[in-house]
Scaffold this motif. Structure first.
Motif, PDB file in Angstrom:
ATOM      1  N   ARG A  60      15.255  87.016  48.231  1.00 26.71           N
ATOM      2  CA  ARG A  60      14.371  85.926  47.822  1.00 26.71           C
ATOM      3  C   ARG A  60      14.372  85.771  46.306  1.00 26.71           C
ATOM      4  O   ARG A  60      14.446  84.653  45.781  1.00 26.71           O
ATOM      5  CB  ARG A  60      12.960  86.181  48.327  1.00 26.71           C
ATOM      6  CG  ARG A  60      11.958  85.102  47.914  1.00 26.71           C
ATOM      7  CD  ARG A  60      10.565  85.421  48.462  1.00 26.71           C
ATOM      8  NE  ARG A  60       9.605  84.424  48.056  1.00 26.71           N
ATOM      9  CZ  ARG A  60       9.418  83.258  48.654  1.00 26.71           C
ATOM     10  NH1 ARG A  60      10.155  82.944  49.702  1.00 26.71           N
ATOM     11  NH2 ARG A  60       8.504  82.414  48.226  1.00 26.71           N
ATOM     12  N   LEU A  61      14.291  86.886  45.602  1.00 23.16           N
ATOM     13  CA  LEU A  61      14.328  86.839  44.146  1.00 23.16           C
ATOM     14  C   LEU A  61      15.607  86.179  43.657  1.00 23.16           C
ATOM     15  O   LEU A  61      15.560  85.300  42.781  1.00 23.16           O
ATOM     16  CB  LEU A  61      14.220  88.247  43.578  1.00 23.16           C
ATOM     17  CG  LEU A  61      14.484  88.400  42.072  1.00 23.16           C
ATOM     18  CD1 LEU A  61      13.488  87.591  41.258  1.00 23.16           C
ATOM     19  CD2 LEU A  61      14.442  89.877  41.672  1.00 23.16           C
ATOM     20  N   GLU A  62      16.731  86.579  44.183  1.00 26.83           N
ATOM     21  CA  GLU A  62      18.006  86.022  43.737  1.00 26.83           C
ATOM     22  C   GLU A  62      18.079  84.521  44.022  1.00 26.83           C
ATOM     23  O   GLU A  62      18.602  83.754  43.203  1.00 26.83           O
ATOM     24  CB  GLU A  62      19.160  86.757  44.413  1.00 26.83           C
ATOM     25  CG  GLU A  62      19.300  88.206  43.938  1.00 26.83           C
ATOM     26  CD  GLU A  62      20.403  88.951  44.661  1.00 26.83           C
ATOM     27  OE1 GLU A  62      21.031  88.352  45.574  1.00 26.83           O
ATOM     28  OE2 GLU A  62      20.646  90.128  44.324  1.00 26.83           O
ATOM     29  N   ARG A  63      17.556  84.108  45.178  1.00 27.77           N
ATOM     30  CA  ARG A  63      17.583  82.683  45.530  1.00 27.77           C
ATOM     31  C   ARG A  63      16.697  81.858  44.583  1.00 27.77           C
ATOM     32  O   ARG A  63      17.119  80.814  44.062  1.00 27.77           O
ATOM     33  CB  ARG A  63      17.125  82.499  46.972  1.00 27.77           C
ATOM     34  CG  ARG A  63      17.222  81.049  47.453  1.00 27.77           C
ATOM     35  CD  ARG A  63      16.907  80.936  48.925  1.00 27.77           C
ATOM     36  NE  ARG A  63      15.515  81.268  49.232  1.00 27.77           N
ATOM     37  CZ  ARG A  63      15.123  82.381  49.822  1.00 27.77           C
ATOM     38  NH1 ARG A  63      16.013  83.301  50.155  1.00 27.77           N
ATOM     39  NH2 ARG A  63      13.835  82.599  50.063  1.00 27.77           N
ATOM     40  N   VAL A  64      15.478  82.348  44.353  1.00 33.24           N
ATOM     41  CA  VAL A  64      14.549  81.623  43.477  1.00 33.24           C
ATOM     42  C   VAL A  64      15.069  81.612  42.042  1.00 33.24           C
ATOM     43  O   VAL A  64      15.002  80.591  41.346  1.00 33.24           O
ATOM     44  CB  VAL A  64      13.143  82.251  43.549  1.00 33.24           C
ATOM     45  CG1 VAL A  64      12.224  81.636  42.494  1.00 33.24           C
ATOM     46  CG2 VAL A  64      12.557  82.066  44.938  1.00 33.24           C
ATOM     47  N   GLN A  65      15.623  82.741  41.600  1.00 32.05           N
ATOM     48  CA  GLN A  65      16.134  82.802  40.235  1.00 32.05           C
ATOM     49  C   GLN A  65      17.307  81.842  40.051  1.00 32.05           C
ATOM     50  O   GLN A  65      17.431  81.210  38.996  1.00 32.05           O
ATOM     51  CB  GLN A  65      16.565  84.232  39.902  1.00 32.05           C
ATOM     52  CG  GLN A  65      16.853  84.451  38.429  1.00 32.05           C
ATOM     53  CD  GLN A  65      16.797  85.922  38.061  1.00 32.05           C
ATOM     54  OE1 GLN A  65      15.786  86.590  38.296  1.00 32.05           O
ATOM     55  NE2 GLN A  65      17.871  86.443  37.517  1.00 32.05           N
ATOM     56  N   ALA A  66      18.148  81.722  41.071  1.00 29.70           N
ATOM     57  CA  ALA A  66      19.266  80.777  40.993  1.00 29.70           C
ATOM     58  C   ALA A  66      18.757  79.336  40.919  1.00 29.70           C
ATOM     59  O   ALA A  66      19.332  78.497  40.211  1.00 29.70           O
ATOM     60  CB  ALA A  66      20.184  80.953  42.198  1.00 29.70           C
ATOM     61  N   GLU A  67      17.674  79.048  41.633  1.00 29.52           N
ATOM     62  CA  GLU A  67      17.090  77.705  41.582  1.00 29.52           C
ATOM     63  C   GLU A  67      16.595  77.386  40.177  1.00 29.52           C
ATOM     64  O   GLU A  67      16.797  76.274  39.672  1.00 29.52           O
ATOM     65  CB  GLU A  67      15.943  77.596  42.587  1.00 29.52           C
ATOM     66  CG  GLU A  67      16.399  77.640  44.044  1.00 29.52           C
ATOM     67  CD  GLU A  67      15.233  77.745  45.013  1.00 29.52           C
ATOM     68  OE1 GLU A  67      14.069  77.828  44.540  1.00 29.52           O
ATOM     69  OE2 GLU A  67      15.478  77.741  46.226  1.00 29.52           O
ATOM     70  N   PHE A  68      15.951  78.357  39.539  1.00 33.40           N
ATOM     71  CA  PHE A  68      15.469  78.132  38.176  1.00 33.40           C
ATOM     72  C   PHE A  68      16.637  78.039  37.193  1.00 33.40           C
ATOM     73  O   PHE A  68      16.594  77.253  36.250  1.00 33.40           O
ATOM     74  CB  PHE A  68      14.495  79.232  37.764  1.00 33.40           C
ATOM     75  CG  PHE A  68      13.075  78.961  38.154  1.00 33.40           C
ATOM     76  CD1 PHE A  68      12.234  78.253  37.313  1.00 33.40           C
ATOM     77  CD2 PHE A  68      12.585  79.391  39.374  1.00 33.40           C
ATOM     78  CE1 PHE A  68      10.923  77.980  37.666  1.00 33.40           C
ATOM     79  CE2 PHE A  68      11.271  79.133  39.749  1.00 33.40           C
ATOM     80  CZ  PHE A  68      10.440  78.431  38.901  1.00 33.40           C
ATOM     81  N   ALA A  69      17.658  78.849  37.406  1.00 36.84           N
ATOM     82  CA  ALA A  69      18.808  78.815  36.500  1.00 36.84           C
ATOM     83  C   ALA A  69      19.505  77.462  36.527  1.00 36.84           C
ATOM     84  O   ALA A  69      20.178  77.086  35.555  1.00 36.84           O
ATOM     85  CB  ALA A  69      19.799  79.925  36.872  1.00 36.84           C
TER      86      ALA A  69
END
Length: 210
Positions: A60-69
């Motif tokens: 989940r962290l990786e997915r959300v962080q990719a969205e912000f990136a």
């Protein structure tokens, strides 16, 4: 009065802005865009940021962080500079100071020291003492994965034990440099190491930090 965390936040935002979105950092595999996304998620999406410590939430962290990136880089930098939303625990001065002083200092150096032309930053004594105070409290946590005994020492002789064991490696340097060393930036920290050569090599290769 400005806090240490507030000053480091603004400095970090300035460094990220000046470096641009594709500059390297000391965070393995991360560009400045990735680092900026990490910082925004940490303050604004606690539901995802918990994945830093909790394995089941890592995807989940990786997915959300990719969205912000994927957001405009300038927007990410502005979100860092403006600080957390009002309802965030990080908006409380005590929480901000306790949780972000070291975080922002280390990440500012992640940006600075990844550049070829970086020069040492001279810290004022009050800030250096603030970093040392935090390091004394957290040394055992961030040094827990050391493969040998590990002691950090300031030039004035004050010491903190990061890991008990033998043989012992002693790392001497200013508080800012010791902070970087124990937070996993061993290769970029300007310190002196004393101890058995093999033990020193093992410490330099270890995954220190949170």
């Amino acid at each position: 009065m400005s806090t240490h965390a507030k000053r480091e936040r603004l400095l970090l935002a300035d460094l990220l802005e000046a470096a641009g979105p594709e500059a390297p950092t000391l965070c393995d595999g991360w560009t400045t865009r990735d680092l900026a996304a990490h910082l925004v998620v940490r303050e604004r999406r606690p539901d995802a940021a918990a994945g830093v410590l909790l394995g089941p939430l890592r995807d989940r962290l990786e997915r959300v962080q990719a969205e912000f990136a994927a957001k405009p880089y300038e927007e990410l930098v502005q979100l860092i500079r403006s600080g957390p939303p009002r309802m965030s625990p990080f908006s409380l001065k005590q929480v901000d100071e306790g949780a972000n002083t070291v975080e922002f200092y280390v990440h500012a150096e992640d940006v600075r020291r990844a550049q070829a032309d970086w020069t040492p930053r001279e810290l004022d004594p009050v800030f250096a003492d603030a970093l040392w105070s935090r390091l004394e409290k957290l040394a055992r946590l961030v040094g827990r994965r050391s493969p040998v005994g590990l002691v950090v020492r300031r030039p004035d002789g004050r010491t903190a034990v990061a890991h008990r064991g033998t043989p012992v490696v002693t790392v001497t340097g200013e508080p800012g440099e010791l902070t970087l060393f124990l937070y996993g930036r061993q290769g970029a920290a300007r310190v002196e190491l004393d101890g058995d050569k093999e033990a020193i090599a093992r410490v330099l290769a270890a995954e220190l930090g949170v």
